[in-house]
Structure formats: structure tokens, C-alpha cells
Write a protein that holds these residues in place. Sequence first.
Motif, PDB file in Angstrom:
ATOM      1  N   ALA A 168     -39.814 -13.804  13.509  1.00  0.00           N
ATOM      2  CA  ALA A 168     -38.653 -13.641  12.631  1.00  0.00           C
ATOM      3  C   ALA A 168     -38.917 -12.549  11.590  1.00  0.00           C
ATOM      4  O   ALA A 168     -38.037 -11.727  11.311  1.00  0.00           O
ATOM      5  CB  ALA A 168     -38.314 -14.966  11.963  1.00  0.00           C
ATOM      6  N   VAL A 169     -40.121 -12.520  11.034  1.00  0.00           N
ATOM      7  CA  VAL A 169     -40.467 -11.493  10.051  1.00  0.00           C
ATOM      8  C   VAL A 169     -40.426 -10.120  10.700  1.00  0.00           C
ATOM      9  O   VAL A 169     -39.866  -9.162  10.140  1.00  0.00           O
ATOM     10  CB  VAL A 169     -41.860 -11.773   9.427  1.00  0.00           C
ATOM     11  N   ILE A 170     -40.997 -10.005  11.898  1.00  0.00           N
ATOM     12  CA  ILE A 170     -41.022  -8.719  12.602  1.00  0.00           C
ATOM     13  C   ILE A 170     -39.606  -8.237  12.879  1.00  0.00           C
ATOM     14  O   ILE A 170     -39.296  -7.048  12.714  1.00  0.00           O
ATOM     15  CB  ILE A 170     -41.824  -8.842  13.918  1.00  0.00           C
ATOM     16  N   GLN A 212     -32.264 -18.216  13.053  1.00  0.00           N
ATOM     17  CA  GLN A 212     -31.510 -17.327  13.937  1.00  0.00           C
ATOM     18  C   GLN A 212     -32.172 -17.173  15.307  1.00  0.00           C
ATOM     19  O   GLN A 212     -31.508 -16.802  16.271  1.00  0.00           O
ATOM     20  CB  GLN A 212     -31.335 -15.959  13.280  1.00  0.00           C
ATOM     21  N   LEU A 213     -33.457 -17.451  15.414  1.00  0.00           N
ATOM     22  CA  LEU A 213     -34.163 -17.333  16.697  1.00  0.00           C
ATOM     23  C   LEU A 213     -33.970 -18.558  17.590  1.00  0.00           C
ATOM     24  O   LEU A 213     -34.158 -18.477  18.798  1.00  0.00           O
ATOM     25  CB  LEU A 213     -35.655 -17.114  16.457  1.00  0.00           C
ATOM     26  N   TYR A 214     -33.630 -19.699  17.005  1.00  0.00           N
ATOM     27  CA  TYR A 214     -33.543 -20.940  17.771  1.00  0.00           C
ATOM     28  C   TYR A 214     -32.628 -20.840  18.992  1.00  0.00           C
ATOM     29  O   TYR A 214     -33.028 -21.227  20.087  1.00  0.00           O
ATOM     30  CB  TYR A 214     -33.141 -22.100  16.860  1.00  0.00           C
ATOM     31  N   PRO A 215     -31.404 -20.320  18.859  1.00  0.00           N
ATOM     32  CA  PRO A 215     -30.534 -20.251  20.049  1.00  0.00           C
ATOM     33  C   PRO A 215     -31.117 -19.358  21.154  1.00  0.00           C
ATOM     34  O   PRO A 215     -30.970 -19.654  22.337  1.00  0.00           O
ATOM     35  CB  PRO A 215     -29.229 -19.666  19.514  1.00  0.00           C
ATOM     36  N   GLU A 216     -31.795 -18.301  20.761  1.00  0.00           N
ATOM     37  CA  GLU A 216     -32.375 -17.371  21.736  1.00  0.00           C
ATOM     38  C   GLU A 216     -33.397 -18.062  22.648  1.00  0.00           C
ATOM     39  O   GLU A 216     -33.552 -17.705  23.812  1.00  0.00           O
ATOM     40  CB  GLU A 216     -33.037 -16.205  20.995  1.00  0.00           C
ATOM     41  N   TYR A 217     -34.073 -19.068  22.104  1.00  0.00           N
ATOM     42  CA  TYR A 217     -35.091 -19.786  22.864  1.00  0.00           C
ATOM     43  C   TYR A 217     -34.656 -21.202  23.231  1.00  0.00           C
ATOM     44  O   TYR A 217     -35.495 -22.040  23.577  1.00  0.00           O
ATOM     45  CB  TYR A 217     -36.415 -19.789  22.076  1.00  0.00           C
TER      46      TYR A 217
END
Length: 92
Positions: free
Chosen positions: A72-74, A81-86
Motif C-alpha cells: 500500500a505504501v509503495i 483499498q487493496l482488499y478487493p484486489e486480492y
Amino acid sequence: PSPRSCQPNGANEEALRYEIEELKQKDLALDQEIAQLLSEGYSLEELEKHISLLHEYNDIKDAGQMLLGKLAVIRGVTTKQLYPEYDLELSD
């Protein structure tokens, strides 16, 4: 020095007695819980295996959370916001 070391001797002893009594009560409650589980057909080995697996699961989950945080930092986004992607649930 700890706050207890500054207390008069009698107060310190009373605090220790109270703490010992609390620990005895916790020990008794745990013994009763174990007895209940054993009466329900669980074995100590099975319970220990479940506890071990839960520790392993928590360690893996912590590592995953750490990696998501770094990603997320990168990317300059929030972890949420990353949860749905995975395909992750927020409750995971």
C-alpha cells in the motif's frame, strides 16, 4: 522503582495477596473450561493442536498484513483499498 515498591509493606503484601487470589480464580476457571471440553469429547492433544494451528494462522496473517501495508505504501494507497484486489474481506 515500581509504584508497588513505594507502598508501605502492608499495602504491598495486600496487593500481592489480591493478585495471587485473582490468579487462583483464573486457574480454577481454566481448569473448569478444560474439564468441560474434555467432557464434550475433546482430548488435550487435540486442543493443543488447535492452539498451535491458531498461533501459526495468526503469524501468517500478521505477515500478510505487513506485506499488504508495504504494498500500500509503495502504491500510495490505503491497505483497505487493496482488499478487493486480492478478494479479501475487511473482517479478515
